[in-house]
Design a protein around this motif. Structure first.
Motif, PDB file in Angstrom:
ATOM      1  N   GLY A 172     -40.173  -0.726  -0.687  1.00  0.00           N
ATOM      2  CA  GLY A 172     -40.621   0.238   0.135  1.00  0.00           C
ATOM      3  C   GLY A 172     -40.012   1.738  -0.364  1.00  0.00           C
ATOM      4  N   ALA A 173     -40.344   2.680   0.185  1.00  0.00           N
ATOM      5  CA  ALA A 173     -39.795   3.978  -0.394  1.00  0.00           C
ATOM      6  C   ALA A 173     -38.290   3.955   0.168  1.00  0.00           C
ATOM      7  CB  ALA A 173     -40.560   5.202   0.359  1.00  0.00           C
ATOM      8  N   GLU A 174     -37.493   4.808  -0.672  1.00  0.00           N
ATOM      9  CA  GLU A 174     -36.170   4.934  -0.253  1.00  0.00           C
ATOM     10  C   GLU A 174     -35.970   5.478   1.209  1.00  0.00           C
ATOM     11  OE1 GLU A 174     -31.932   7.264  -1.880  1.00  0.00           O
ATOM     12  OE2 GLU A 174     -33.994   7.670  -2.818  1.00  0.00           O
ATOM     13  N   VAL A 175     -35.024   4.965   2.038  1.00  0.00           N
ATOM     14  CA  VAL A 175     -35.012   5.293   3.476  1.00  0.00           C
ATOM     15  C   VAL A 175     -33.292   6.182   3.331  1.00  0.00           C
ATOM     16  CG1 VAL A 175     -34.433   4.458   5.827  1.00  0.00           C
ATOM     17  CG2 VAL A 175     -36.041   3.399   4.146  1.00  0.00           C
ATOM     18  N   GLU A 176     -33.631   7.128   3.746  1.00  0.00           N
ATOM     19  CA  GLU A 176     -32.401   8.104   3.766  1.00  0.00           C
ATOM     20  C   GLU A 176     -31.542   7.298   5.098  1.00  0.00           C
ATOM     21  OE1 GLU A 176     -31.146  10.509   2.095  1.00  0.00           O
ATOM     22  OE2 GLU A 176     -32.964  10.283   0.886  1.00  0.00           O
ATOM     23  N   ALA A 177     -30.244   7.333   4.908  1.00  0.00           N
ATOM     24  CA  ALA A 177     -29.014   6.880   5.809  1.00  0.00           C
ATOM     25  C   ALA A 177     -29.140   7.856   7.126  1.00  0.00           C
ATOM     26  CB  ALA A 177     -27.832   6.654   5.321  1.00  0.00           C
ATOM     27  N   THR A 178     -29.136   7.474   8.266  1.00  0.00           N
ATOM     28  CA  THR A 178     -29.121   8.418   9.380  1.00  0.00           C
ATOM     29  C   THR A 178     -27.557   8.895   9.569  1.00  0.00           C
ATOM     30  OG1 THR A 178     -28.684   6.382  10.732  1.00  0.00           O
ATOM     31  CG2 THR A 178     -30.942   7.371  10.672  1.00  0.00           C
ATOM     32  N   VAL A 179     -26.641   8.065   9.141  1.00  0.00           N
ATOM     33  CA  VAL A 179     -25.153   8.564   9.343  1.00  0.00           C
ATOM     34  C   VAL A 179     -24.630   8.638   7.943  1.00  0.00           C
ATOM     35  CG1 VAL A 179     -23.142   8.167  10.333  1.00  0.00           C
ATOM     36  CG2 VAL A 179     -25.008   7.732  11.528  1.00  0.00           C
ATOM     37  N   ALA A 180     -24.193   9.870   7.325  1.00  0.00           N
ATOM     38  CA  ALA A 180     -23.606   9.578   6.019  1.00  0.00           C
ATOM     39  C   ALA A 180     -22.215   9.211   6.135  1.00  0.00           C
ATOM     40  CB  ALA A 180     -23.723  11.092   5.292  1.00  0.00           C
ATOM     41  N   GLY A 181     -21.526   8.407   5.211  1.00  0.00           N
ATOM     42  CA  GLY A 181     -20.318   8.039   5.241  1.00  0.00           C
ATOM     43  C   GLY A 181     -19.617   9.171   4.303  1.00  0.00           C
ATOM     44  N   GLU A 182     -18.253   8.722   4.371  1.00  0.00           N
ATOM     45  CA  GLU A 182     -17.238   9.662   3.610  1.00  0.00           C
ATOM     46  C   GLU A 182     -16.948   8.827   2.281  1.00  0.00           C
ATOM     47  OE1 GLU A 182     -14.100   9.785   5.978  1.00  0.00           O
ATOM     48  OE2 GLU A 182     -14.971  11.445   7.285  1.00  0.00           O
ATOM     49  N   PRO A 183     -17.464   9.372   1.046  1.00  0.00           N
ATOM     50  CA  PRO A 183     -17.355   8.705  -0.054  1.00  0.00           C
ATOM     51  C   PRO A 183     -15.707   8.295  -0.541  1.00  0.00           C
ATOM     52  CG  PRO A 183     -17.869  11.089  -0.688  1.00  0.00           C
ATOM     53  CD  PRO A 183     -17.992  10.884   1.061  1.00  0.00           C
ATOM     54  N   HIS A 184     -15.431   7.338  -1.054  1.00  0.00           N
ATOM     55  CA  HIS A 184     -14.214   6.667  -1.482  1.00  0.00           C
ATOM     56  C   HIS A 184     -14.387   5.967  -2.989  1.00  0.00           C
ATOM     57  CE1 HIS A 184     -13.117   7.981   2.452  1.00  0.00           C
ATOM     58  NE2 HIS A 184     -11.838   7.819   2.114  1.00  0.00           N
ATOM     59  N   LEU A 185     -13.138   5.902  -3.577  1.00  0.00           N
ATOM     60  CA  LEU A 185     -13.247   5.133  -4.669  1.00  0.00           C
ATOM     61  C   LEU A 185     -12.186   3.967  -4.435  1.00  0.00           C
ATOM     62  CD1 LEU A 185     -14.253   4.408  -7.805  1.00  0.00           C
ATOM     63  CD2 LEU A 185     -12.326   5.843  -8.353  1.00  0.00           C
ATOM     64  N   MET A 186     -12.408   2.764  -4.711  1.00  0.00           N
ATOM     65  CA  MET A 186     -11.564   1.458  -4.274  1.00  0.00           C
ATOM     66  C   MET A 186     -11.551   0.758  -5.596  1.00  0.00           C
ATOM     67  SD  MET A 186     -11.711  -1.743  -1.921  1.00  0.00           S
ATOM     68  CE  MET A 186     -13.169  -2.648  -2.925  1.00  0.00           C
ATOM     69  N   SER A 187     -10.077   0.496  -5.851  1.00  0.00           N
ATOM     70  CA  SER A 187     -10.009  -0.022  -7.180  1.00  0.00           C
ATOM     71  C   SER A 187      -8.806  -1.111  -6.930  1.00  0.00           C
ATOM     72  CB  SER A 187      -9.180   0.634  -8.198  1.00  0.00           C
ATOM     73  OG  SER A 187      -8.047   1.269  -8.008  1.00  0.00           O
ATOM     74  N   VAL A 188      -9.180  -2.295  -7.646  1.00  0.00           N
ATOM     75  CA  VAL A 188      -8.106  -3.596  -7.540  1.00  0.00           C
ATOM     76  C   VAL A 188      -7.935  -3.954  -8.671  1.00  0.00           C
ATOM     77  CG1 VAL A 188      -8.149  -6.051  -6.406  1.00  0.00           C
ATOM     78  CG2 VAL A 188      -9.597  -4.112  -5.405  1.00  0.00           C
ATOM     79  N   HIS A 189      -6.629  -4.399  -8.874  1.00  0.00           N
ATOM     80  CA  HIS A 189      -6.284  -5.019 -10.219  1.00  0.00           C
ATOM     81  C   HIS A 189      -5.026  -6.084 -10.081  1.00  0.00           C
ATOM     82  CE1 HIS A 189      -3.505  -1.537 -10.243  1.00  0.00           C
ATOM     83  NE2 HIS A 189      -2.922  -2.322 -11.202  1.00  0.00           N
ATOM     84  N   GLY A 190      -5.075  -7.059 -10.689  1.00  0.00           N
ATOM     85  CA  GLY A 190      -4.085  -8.053 -10.629  1.00  0.00           C
ATOM     86  C   GLY A 190      -4.454  -9.258 -11.500  1.00  0.00           C
ATOM     87  N   LEU A 228      -2.922 -11.514  -1.432  1.00  0.00           N
ATOM     88  CA  LEU A 228      -3.687 -11.976  -2.852  1.00  0.00           C
ATOM     89  C   LEU A 228      -2.873 -11.575  -4.121  1.00  0.00           C
ATOM     90  CD1 LEU A 228      -7.412 -10.537  -2.243  1.00  0.00           C
ATOM     91  CD2 LEU A 228      -6.448 -13.177  -2.206  1.00  0.00           C
ATOM     92  N   ASP A 229      -1.526 -10.924  -3.879  1.00  0.00           N
ATOM     93  CA  ASP A 229      -0.563 -10.509  -4.947  1.00  0.00           C
ATOM     94  C   ASP A 229      -1.476  -9.831  -6.003  1.00  0.00           C
ATOM     95  OD1 ASP A 229       1.573 -10.338  -6.204  1.00  0.00           O
ATOM     96  OD2 ASP A 229       1.597 -11.922  -7.397  1.00  0.00           O
ATOM     97  N   VAL A 230      -2.125  -8.435  -5.514  1.00  0.00           N
ATOM     98  CA  VAL A 230      -2.908  -7.549  -6.282  1.00  0.00           C
ATOM     99  C   VAL A 230      -2.567  -6.202  -5.634  1.00  0.00           C
ATOM    100  CG1 VAL A 230      -4.962  -9.291  -7.027  1.00  0.00           C
ATOM    101  CG2 VAL A 230      -5.026  -7.648  -4.839  1.00  0.00           C
ATOM    102  N   GLU A 231      -3.104  -5.335  -6.687  1.00  0.00           N
ATOM    103  CA  GLU A 231      -2.789  -3.778  -6.289  1.00  0.00           C
ATOM    104  C   GLU A 231      -4.182  -3.216  -5.876  1.00  0.00           C
ATOM    105  OE1 GLU A 231       0.055  -2.136  -6.204  1.00  0.00           O
ATOM    106  OE2 GLU A 231       0.933  -3.986  -6.891  1.00  0.00           O
ATOM    107  N   VAL A 232      -4.416  -2.370  -4.737  1.00  0.00           N
ATOM    108  CA  VAL A 232      -5.281  -1.965  -4.416  1.00  0.00           C
ATOM    109  C   VAL A 232      -5.103  -0.521  -3.835  1.00  0.00           C
ATOM    110  CG1 VAL A 232      -7.292  -1.867  -2.429  1.00  0.00           C
ATOM    111  CG2 VAL A 232      -6.358  -4.129  -3.219  1.00  0.00           C
ATOM    112  N   THR A 233      -6.090   0.308  -4.513  1.00  0.00           N
ATOM    113  CA  THR A 233      -6.061   1.631  -4.190  1.00  0.00           C
ATOM    114  C   THR A 233      -7.446   2.071  -3.473  1.00  0.00           C
ATOM    115  OG1 THR A 233      -6.760   2.516  -6.322  1.00  0.00           O
ATOM    116  CG2 THR A 233      -4.476   2.397  -6.000  1.00  0.00           C
ATOM    117  N   LEU A 234      -7.447   2.999  -2.469  1.00  0.00           N
ATOM    118  CA  LEU A 234      -8.414   3.749  -2.068  1.00  0.00           C
ATOM    119  C   LEU A 234      -8.448   5.235  -1.909  1.00  0.00           C
ATOM    120  CD1 LEU A 234     -11.172   3.067  -0.344  1.00  0.00           C
ATOM    121  CD2 LEU A 234      -9.839   3.069   1.690  1.00  0.00           C
ATOM    122  N   ARG A 235      -9.016   5.892  -2.472  1.00  0.00           N
ATOM    123  CA  ARG A 235      -8.936   7.488  -2.331  1.00  0.00           C
ATOM    124  C   ARG A 235     -10.154   7.959  -2.317  1.00  0.00           C
ATOM    125  NH1 ARG A 235     -10.815   9.979  -7.137  1.00  0.00           N
ATOM    126  NH2 ARG A 235     -10.822   8.736  -8.930  1.00  0.00           N
ATOM    127  N   ALA A 236     -10.151   9.142  -1.535  1.00  0.00           N
ATOM    128  CA  ALA A 236     -11.421   9.982  -1.216  1.00  0.00           C
ATOM    129  C   ALA A 236     -12.132  10.483  -2.414  1.00  0.00           C
ATOM    130  CB  ALA A 236     -11.129  11.033  -0.198  1.00  0.00           C
TER     131      ALA A 236
END
Length: 188
Positions: A96-114, A174-182
């Motif tokens: 179907g056609a793209e549906v716009e989200a009714t509530v926009a979220g705040e964009p973040h970048l999550m990275s995990v390494h280990g 899990l013994d990994v590193e996680v970062t979350l940033r806007a």
């Protein structure tokens, strides 16, 4: 005898094709020319490629794309020669056609390494799902013993701090590193 381009009927412009949208996946053994072969087959049909993402995963080609234009049966027939040698699988599905989200979220970048271990993706994505976070892009890579995950995530407003705290708890387990940033919203 090969027909000249002058003999070919004029191709419709994008605005002349108000037909549906299709999701297409092409998966298989990588080789040079896959993107050219698929996109040329679509262009010959008058299909407009609107969104896509492509990558190689351990020598395997993967491409997911959305196009508008002809019907699924026409596209399947046009892609059949590309997959005829059995090295590629092409699937076509009406969407179907793209549906716009009714509530926009705040964009973040999550990275995990280990160190690589079972359950990393499941654990960190569960934290996001529990608060209603939406993953908009996710990439993982195993490089020797190091496992890396990078995800673009839309979080509900005001949840980033609690999500970061919960991710830190999961990371410790899990013994990994996680970062979350806007991040800033992309402007096209």
């Amino acid at each position: 005898m090969k027909a000249s381009q002058e003999d070919a009927p004029p191709r419709p412009t994008v605005s002349e094709r108000p037909r549906g949208e299709l999701a297409i996946t092409v998966i298989g053994q990588d080789r040079p020319g896959i993107v050219a072969d698929v996109s040329e087959a679509l262009a010959r049909l008058g299909a407009n490629l609107t969104d896509s993402t492509m990558t190689r995963l351990r020598g395997h080609f993967t491409w997911t794309l959305v196009c508008s234009g002809p019907g699924a049966a026409e596209v399947e027939a046009a892609l059949a020669p590309v997959a005829a040698d059995g090295r590629l699988l092409a699937t076509v599905r009406e969407v179907g056609a793209e549906v716009e989200a009714t509530v926009a979220g705040e964009p973040h970048l999550m990275s995990v390494h280990g160190a690589d271990r079972l359950g990393i993706v499941a654990a960190v994505t569960r934290v996001l799902a529990e608060v209603g976070g939406n993953i908009t892009d996710l990439t993982t890579r195993l490089s020797g013993p190091l496992y890396v995950l990078v995800a673009e995530v839309d979080l509900p407003p005001g949840t980033a701090e609690s999500v970061a705290k919960r991710l830190a708890e999961v990371a410790a387990r899990l013994d990994v590193e996680v970062t979350l940033r806007a991040t800033e919203t992309d402007v096209l």
